[in-house]
Design a protein around this motif. Structure first.
Motif, PDB file in Angstrom:
ATOM      1  N   ASP A 109       0.855  -1.189   0.000  1.00  0.00           N
ATOM      2  CA  ASP A 109       0.000   0.000   0.000  1.00  0.00           C
ATOM      3  C   ASP A 109       0.891   1.240   0.000  1.00  0.00           C
ATOM      4  O   ASP A 109       1.848   1.314   0.786  1.00  0.00           O
ATOM      5  CB  ASP A 109      -0.883   0.026   1.247  1.00  0.00           C
ATOM      6  CG  ASP A 109      -2.139  -0.824   1.094  1.00  0.00           C
ATOM      7  OD1 ASP A 109      -2.451  -1.234  -0.043  1.00  0.00           O
ATOM      8  OD2 ASP A 109      -2.801  -1.076   2.110  1.00  0.00           O
ATOM      9  N   VAL A 110       0.583   2.181  -0.865  1.00  0.00           N
ATOM     10  CA  VAL A 110       1.400   3.398  -0.947  1.00  0.00           C
ATOM     11  C   VAL A 110       0.525   4.638  -1.074  1.00  0.00           C
ATOM     12  O   VAL A 110      -0.617   4.580  -1.536  1.00  0.00           O
ATOM     13  CB  VAL A 110       2.375   3.371  -2.163  1.00  0.00           C
ATOM     14  CG1 VAL A 110       3.322   2.183  -2.085  1.00  0.00           C
ATOM     15  CG2 VAL A 110       1.630   3.374  -3.491  1.00  0.00           C
ATOM     16  N   LEU A 111       1.093   5.755  -0.653  1.00  0.00           N
ATOM     17  CA  LEU A 111       0.499   7.056  -0.931  1.00  0.00           C
ATOM     18  C   LEU A 111       1.444   7.774  -1.888  1.00  0.00           C
ATOM     19  O   LEU A 111       2.656   7.585  -1.825  1.00  0.00           O
ATOM     20  CB  LEU A 111       0.348   7.877   0.354  1.00  0.00           C
ATOM     21  CG  LEU A 111      -0.474   7.238   1.473  1.00  0.00           C
ATOM     22  CD1 LEU A 111      -0.526   8.170   2.687  1.00  0.00           C
ATOM     23  CD2 LEU A 111      -1.869   6.901   1.002  1.00  0.00           C
ATOM     24  N   LEU A 112       0.897   8.572  -2.758  1.00  0.00           N
ATOM     25  CA  LEU A 112       1.704   9.335  -3.697  1.00  0.00           C
ATOM     26  C   LEU A 112       1.927  10.720  -3.108  1.00  0.00           C
ATOM     27  O   LEU A 112       0.966  11.412  -2.754  1.00  0.00           O
ATOM     28  CB  LEU A 112       0.984   9.415  -5.046  1.00  0.00           C
ATOM     29  CG  LEU A 112       0.715   8.021  -5.634  1.00  0.00           C
ATOM     30  CD1 LEU A 112      -0.295   8.098  -6.768  1.00  0.00           C
ATOM     31  CD2 LEU A 112       2.008   7.360  -6.083  1.00  0.00           C
ATOM     32  N   GLN A 113       3.191  11.081  -2.967  1.00  0.00           N
ATOM     33  CA  GLN A 113       3.500  12.388  -2.370  1.00  0.00           C
ATOM     34  C   GLN A 113       3.379  13.460  -3.434  1.00  0.00           C
ATOM     35  O   GLN A 113       3.972  13.368  -4.509  1.00  0.00           O
ATOM     36  CB  GLN A 113       4.907  12.382  -1.773  1.00  0.00           C
ATOM     37  CG  GLN A 113       5.229  13.687  -1.057  1.00  0.00           C
ATOM     38  CD  GLN A 113       6.546  13.630  -0.307  1.00  0.00           C
ATOM     39  OE1 GLN A 113       7.183  12.577  -0.189  1.00  0.00           O
ATOM     40  NE2 GLN A 113       6.971  14.782   0.205  1.00  0.00           N
ATOM     41  N   HIS A 144      -0.208  -0.765  -4.483  1.00  0.00           N
ATOM     42  CA  HIS A 144      -1.630  -0.428  -4.388  1.00  0.00           C
ATOM     43  C   HIS A 144      -1.749   1.021  -3.907  1.00  0.00           C
ATOM     44  O   HIS A 144      -1.556   1.298  -2.719  1.00  0.00           O
ATOM     45  CB  HIS A 144      -2.309  -1.394  -3.413  1.00  0.00           C
ATOM     46  CG  HIS A 144      -3.780  -1.186  -3.304  1.00  0.00           C
ATOM     47  ND1 HIS A 144      -4.547  -1.716  -2.300  1.00  0.00           N
ATOM     48  CD2 HIS A 144      -4.645  -0.480  -4.083  1.00  0.00           C
ATOM     49  CE1 HIS A 144      -5.805  -1.348  -2.467  1.00  0.00           C
ATOM     50  NE2 HIS A 144      -5.901  -0.601  -3.523  1.00  0.00           N
ATOM     51  N   PRO A 145      -2.020   1.962  -4.822  1.00  0.00           N
ATOM     52  CA  PRO A 145      -2.129   3.353  -4.381  1.00  0.00           C
ATOM     53  C   PRO A 145      -3.393   3.571  -3.565  1.00  0.00           C
ATOM     54  O   PRO A 145      -4.479   3.167  -3.972  1.00  0.00           O
ATOM     55  CB  PRO A 145      -2.166   4.146  -5.701  1.00  0.00           C
ATOM     56  CG  PRO A 145      -2.634   3.197  -6.723  1.00  0.00           C
ATOM     57  CD  PRO A 145      -2.247   1.814  -6.268  1.00  0.00           C
ATOM     58  N   ARG A 146      -3.238   4.168  -2.393  1.00  0.00           N
ATOM     59  CA  ARG A 146      -4.374   4.372  -1.479  1.00  0.00           C
ATOM     60  C   ARG A 146      -4.745   5.832  -1.289  1.00  0.00           C
ATOM     61  O   ARG A 146      -5.701   6.141  -0.601  1.00  0.00           O
ATOM     62  CB  ARG A 146      -4.042   3.765  -0.111  1.00  0.00           C
ATOM     63  CG  ARG A 146      -3.739   2.263  -0.098  1.00  0.00           C
ATOM     64  CD  ARG A 146      -4.935   1.457  -0.553  1.00  0.00           C
ATOM     65  NE  ARG A 146      -6.167   1.991  -0.029  1.00  0.00           N
ATOM     66  CZ  ARG A 146      -6.628   1.804   1.193  1.00  0.00           C
ATOM     67  NH1 ARG A 146      -5.977   1.049   2.028  1.00  0.00           N
ATOM     68  NH2 ARG A 146      -7.760   2.354   1.578  1.00  0.00           N
ATOM     69  N   GLY A 147      -3.921   6.753  -1.861  1.00  0.00           N
ATOM     70  CA  GLY A 147      -4.252   8.163  -1.702  1.00  0.00           C
ATOM     71  C   GLY A 147      -3.031   9.046  -1.848  1.00  0.00           C
ATOM     72  O   GLY A 147      -2.052   8.653  -2.490  1.00  0.00           O
ATOM     73  N   TYR A 181      -8.965   2.006  -8.183  1.00  0.00           N
ATOM     74  CA  TYR A 181      -8.166   2.059  -6.957  1.00  0.00           C
ATOM     75  C   TYR A 181      -9.037   2.581  -5.827  1.00  0.00           C
ATOM     76  O   TYR A 181      -9.931   3.377  -6.051  1.00  0.00           O
ATOM     77  CB  TYR A 181      -6.982   3.015  -7.135  1.00  0.00           C
ATOM     78  CG  TYR A 181      -6.019   2.612  -8.212  1.00  0.00           C
ATOM     79  CD1 TYR A 181      -5.354   1.397  -8.156  1.00  0.00           C
ATOM     80  CD2 TYR A 181      -5.775   3.455  -9.283  1.00  0.00           C
ATOM     81  CE1 TYR A 181      -4.466   1.033  -9.152  1.00  0.00           C
ATOM     82  CE2 TYR A 181      -4.878   3.100 -10.290  1.00  0.00           C
ATOM     83  CZ  TYR A 181      -4.229   1.886 -10.214  1.00  0.00           C
ATOM     84  OH  TYR A 181      -3.360   1.532 -11.190  1.00  0.00           O
ATOM     85  N   GLN A 182      -8.738   2.159  -4.602  1.00  0.00           N
ATOM     86  CA  GLN A 182      -9.438   2.738  -3.452  1.00  0.00           C
ATOM     87  C   GLN A 182      -8.619   3.932  -2.950  1.00  0.00           C
ATOM     88  O   GLN A 182      -7.858   3.825  -2.001  1.00  0.00           O
ATOM     89  CB  GLN A 182      -9.610   1.703  -2.328  1.00  0.00           C
ATOM     90  CG  GLN A 182     -10.706   0.693  -2.596  1.00  0.00           C
ATOM     91  CD  GLN A 182     -10.192  -0.502  -3.393  1.00  0.00           C
ATOM     92  OE1 GLN A 182      -9.131  -1.027  -3.110  1.00  0.00           O
ATOM     93  NE2 GLN A 182     -10.941  -0.910  -4.395  1.00  0.00           N
TER      94      GLN A 182
END
Ligand code: PLP
Length: 215
Positions: A109-113, A144-147, A181-182
């Motif tokens: 799970d990752v967030l995009l900065q 898995h991009p989460r936000g 994606y969620q």
């Protein structure tokens, strides 16, 4: 520094419904048990070496997130130990996480900065670049991009509101465009500005100083 028990209790209540990610860089491993006993469930570290030392020493049930700038050559040390990487800020880093996650047969799970204020000194993708980033993720099944995650500029807290708003608007747009994606998480807000960040839709605040005091 040491855990400020009164402050932690108050913060845990104040941040609702957002999730508290305790930025643990200011404390040594023994303090982590105190945080957990008070109800903190997520620890965030921003340096790989310090994270690994605390990870070894800590035997509780809290979850680990990686919140700081992550060098590609260090992904391999954390990939099977953290549950969320907040700070994915380059295509090279995406490639490396994909490679290491695949090796471990896991989906990270990752967030995009996002560098929402377009500061020279800050890491992160430009807001206008996000479609390209989403496209790049299409053939990266182990991410898995989460936000989104952002760091506000060092200005008066009230002045940061516009950047929190802009990040929330960007997430809303991406959620509609990429329903596969969620994309639900917004990691924004630190000790100085977390109340404003939450008002503007933050779902995860990363707090350090707010939780600790001098020994
Ligand atoms: C240290 C740190 C924080 C917390 O900062 P405070 O101002 O102490 O709340 C949040 N995010 C990142 C990436 C950090 O390194």
């Amino acid at each position: 520094m040491i855990v400020n028990e009164e402050a932690v209790k108050k913060v845990l209540n104040d941040v609702k419904p957002a999730t508290l990610v305790a930025a643990t860089k200011y404390v040594d491993a023994p303090e982590l048990d105190k945080l957990e006993a008070l109800g903190v469930t997520i620890f965030g570290e921003n340096r790989v070496q310090a994270f690994l030392e605390k990870y070894e020493k800590y035997h509780g049930n809290a979850h680990w997130h990686f919140i700081g700038t992550l060098q590609c050559n260090k992904v391999k040390y954390i990939i099977d130990k953290v549950e969320l990487i907040h700070s994915v800020n380059s295509y090279k880093l995406i490639d490396e996480i994909e490679k290491q996650a695949k090796k471990h047969d896991l989906v990270m799970d990752v967030l995009l900065q996002v560098n929402i204020a377009q500061e020279e000194s800050k890491h992160g993708f430009a807001a206008q670049e996000m479609d390209q980033v989403m496209d790049y993720l299409k053939d990266k099944p182990h991410l898995h991009p989460r936000g989104l995650m952002m760091m506000a500029p060092h200005i008066e807290p009230e002045e940061t509101r516009q950047y929190f708003k802009a990040t929330k608007d960007l997430l809303t747009a991406l959620t509609q465009k990429y329903p596969q994606y969620q994309l639900t998480e917004l990691s924004m807000g630190m000790t100085n500005d977390y109340k404003i960040a939450i008002e503007e839709g933050s779902t995860m605040v990363r707090l350090g100083h707010a939780l600790f005091k001098e020994a």
